[in-house]
Scaffold this motif. Structure first.
Motif, PDB file in Angstrom:
ATOM      1  N   GLU A 143      -2.064  -1.781  -6.347  1.00 39.80           N
ATOM      2  CA  GLU A 143      -1.899  -1.612  -4.662  1.00 39.80           C
ATOM      3  C   GLU A 143      -3.369  -3.059  -4.417  1.00 39.80           C
ATOM      4  O   GLU A 143      -2.980  -2.968  -3.134  1.00 39.80           O
ATOM      5  CB  GLU A 143      -3.113  -0.379  -4.270  1.00 39.80           C
ATOM      6  CG  GLU A 143      -2.651   0.996  -5.007  1.00 39.80           C
ATOM      7  CD  GLU A 143      -3.602   2.009  -4.543  1.00 39.80           C
ATOM      8  OE1 GLU A 143      -4.382   1.664  -3.509  1.00 39.80           O
ATOM      9  OE2 GLU A 143      -2.994   2.777  -5.051  1.00 39.80           O
ATOM     10  N   TYR A 173       2.431  -4.195 -10.201  1.00 36.15           N
ATOM     11  CA  TYR A 173       2.415  -3.237  -8.978  1.00 36.15           C
ATOM     12  C   TYR A 173       1.341  -2.713  -8.664  1.00 36.15           C
ATOM     13  O   TYR A 173       1.606  -1.559  -7.576  1.00 36.15           O
ATOM     14  CB  TYR A 173       2.988  -2.069  -9.918  1.00 36.15           C
ATOM     15  CG  TYR A 173       4.528  -2.214 -11.296  1.00 36.15           C
ATOM     16  CD1 TYR A 173       5.504  -2.671 -10.004  1.00 36.15           C
ATOM     17  CD2 TYR A 173       4.467  -3.017 -12.056  1.00 36.15           C
ATOM     18  CE1 TYR A 173       6.259  -2.789 -11.033  1.00 36.15           C
ATOM     19  CE2 TYR A 173       5.409  -2.657 -12.974  1.00 36.15           C
ATOM     20  CZ  TYR A 173       6.843  -2.836 -12.551  1.00 36.15           C
ATOM     21  OH  TYR A 173       7.199  -3.717 -13.469  1.00 36.15           O
ATOM     22  N   MET A 208       3.340  -1.071  -6.279  1.00 30.63           N
ATOM     23  CA  MET A 208       3.410   0.275  -5.812  1.00 30.63           C
ATOM     24  C   MET A 208       4.487   1.477  -6.066  1.00 30.63           C
ATOM     25  O   MET A 208       5.385   0.778  -6.241  1.00 30.63           O
ATOM     26  CB  MET A 208       4.240  -0.574  -3.697  1.00 30.63           C
ATOM     27  CG  MET A 208       4.397   0.061  -3.018  1.00 30.63           C
ATOM     28  SD  MET A 208       5.699  -0.907  -1.842  1.00 30.63           S
ATOM     29  CE  MET A 208       4.577   0.160  -0.375  1.00 30.63           C
TER      30      MET A 208
END
Length: 120
Positions: free
Chosen positions: A91, A89, A1
């Motif tokens: 989505e 990381y 994110m």
């Protein structure tokens, strides 16, 4: 994110100033550096897993190893750790709302300090 709304990316600061500031917010450089790059990480151990708030940067001047460098920060990231593969990381990751809120608070405070120090 990615945390793009804080506009921390592109802020530049002296490495020694960052090394003094970041630990106040639990962001530790430790061994996450080479001569051109740094990574300040805060580890969160929750029932949902292990997460890292990470602020990356790279030297625009000087040498990180010599503790004489100007660091340009990049977009902060929140990732989930998966053993033995590392931090993801993407989505597709699910981050607890309380963790996102806490991370946003930390980033707002860090930006405020950097802005005051740099006179932005």
């Amino acid at each position: 994110m990615k945390f793009e709304r804080f506009e921390i990316e592109n802020i530049t600061a002296d490495l020694n100033r960052l090394d003094d500031l970041m630990p106040q917010y639990g962001l530790i450089r430790a061994e996450q550096w080479d001569y051109e790059r740094v990574s300040y990480d805060r580890k969160f151990e929750l029932k949902e897993g292990i997460f890292y708030l990470r602020i990356l940067g790279y030297a625009t001047e000087g040498d990180v190893g010599a503790h004489r460098a100007v660091i340009k920060l990049m977009t902060p990231l929140l990732g989930k750790h998966y053993y033995p593969h590392g931090v993801e990381y993407g989505e597709g990751e699910d981050f607890p709302a309380s963790l996102v809120k806490q991370s946003e608070k930390i980033l707002a405070q860090v930006k405020e300090e950097l802005t005051q120090f740099n006179g932005l």
